[in-house]
Design a protein around this motif. Structure first.
Motif, short mmCIF file in Angstrom:
data_model
loop_
_atom_site.label_atom_id
_atom_site.label_comp_id
_atom_site.label_asym_id
_atom_site.label_seq_id
_atom_site.Cartn_x
_atom_site.Cartn_y
_atom_site.Cartn_z
N SER A 42 57.48 26.51 45.29
CA SER A 42 58.27 27.75 45.13
C SER A 42 59.49 27.58 45.90
CB SER A 42 57.51 28.92 45.72
OG SER A 42 57.62 29.09 47.13
N VAL B 298 50.82 28.86 39.08
CA VAL B 298 51.82 29.99 39.53
C VAL B 298 51.45 31.31 38.63
CG1 VAL B 298 54.07 30.87 39.65
CG2 VAL B 298 53.50 28.38 40.55
N GLU B 299 51.19 31.23 37.24
CA GLU B 299 51.21 32.04 36.33
C GLU B 299 49.81 32.85 36.45
OE1 GLU B 299 51.09 33.25 31.43
OE2 GLU B 299 51.82 31.07 32.13
N ALA C 142 48.15 32.85 39.24
CA ALA C 142 48.10 33.63 40.63
C ALA C 142 49.02 35.01 40.50
CB ALA C 142 48.69 32.76 41.51
N GLU C 143 50.07 34.95 39.63
CA GLU C 143 50.93 36.30 39.38
C GLU C 143 50.18 37.22 38.44
OE1 GLU C 143 55.34 33.99 39.40
OE2 GLU C 143 54.30 34.73 37.50
N ARG C 144 49.27 36.64 37.49
CA ARG C 144 48.53 37.69 36.67
C ARG C 144 47.48 38.10 37.65
NH1 ARG C 144 48.37 36.06 30.52
NH2 ARG C 144 50.60 35.53 30.21
N THR D 252 47.36 38.95 40.60
CA THR D 252 47.93 39.59 41.73
C THR D 252 48.26 40.95 40.83
OG1 THR D 252 48.71 38.00 43.12
CG2 THR D 252 49.91 40.15 43.35
N ALA D 253 48.74 41.11 39.61
CA ALA D 253 49.08 42.19 38.89
C ALA D 253 47.89 42.85 38.40
CB ALA D 253 49.86 41.77 37.76
#
Length: 96
Positions: A16, A36-37, A39-41, A43-44
């Motif tokens: 990152s 990464v995607e 992990a972001e999803r 988290t959301a």
């Protein structure tokens, strides 16, 4: 300026802007981007639907365990000793 991590935040494992050099064997760019995607999803999703996030984490844990065993088996079949594996990427612990 260096970002401050809270004590409960995990150490970054993917490249990152704040962690440009990944440890161990490099991941293919497409796989790193997918992780990464995910992990972001997750988290959301945690904020909106925590039970769904927990279910997804369980699925990911099972996938990681299975694929880890398969990858360790391939390395062992190829005669690669555990001493040659990158740090932190050793075989998964045996299941009870």
């Amino acid at each position: 300026m260096t970002a401050v991590r809270h004590h409960d935040e995990p150490e970054p494992i993917l490249p990152s802007s704040s962690n440009p050099v990944p440890r161990g064997t490099p991941l293919p760019d497409s796989l790193a981007a997918l992780l990464v995607e995910v992990a972001e999803r997750l988290t959301a999703t945690t904020a909106d639907a925590p039970l769904a996030a927990l279910r997804a984490v369980g699925v990911l844990e099972r996938i990681a365990a299975r694929v880890g065993r398969e990858a360790a088996g391939v390395l062992a079949e190829d005669g690669v000793s555990a001493e040659r594996w990158p740090p932190g990427s050793g075989p998964p612990a045996p299941r009870p």
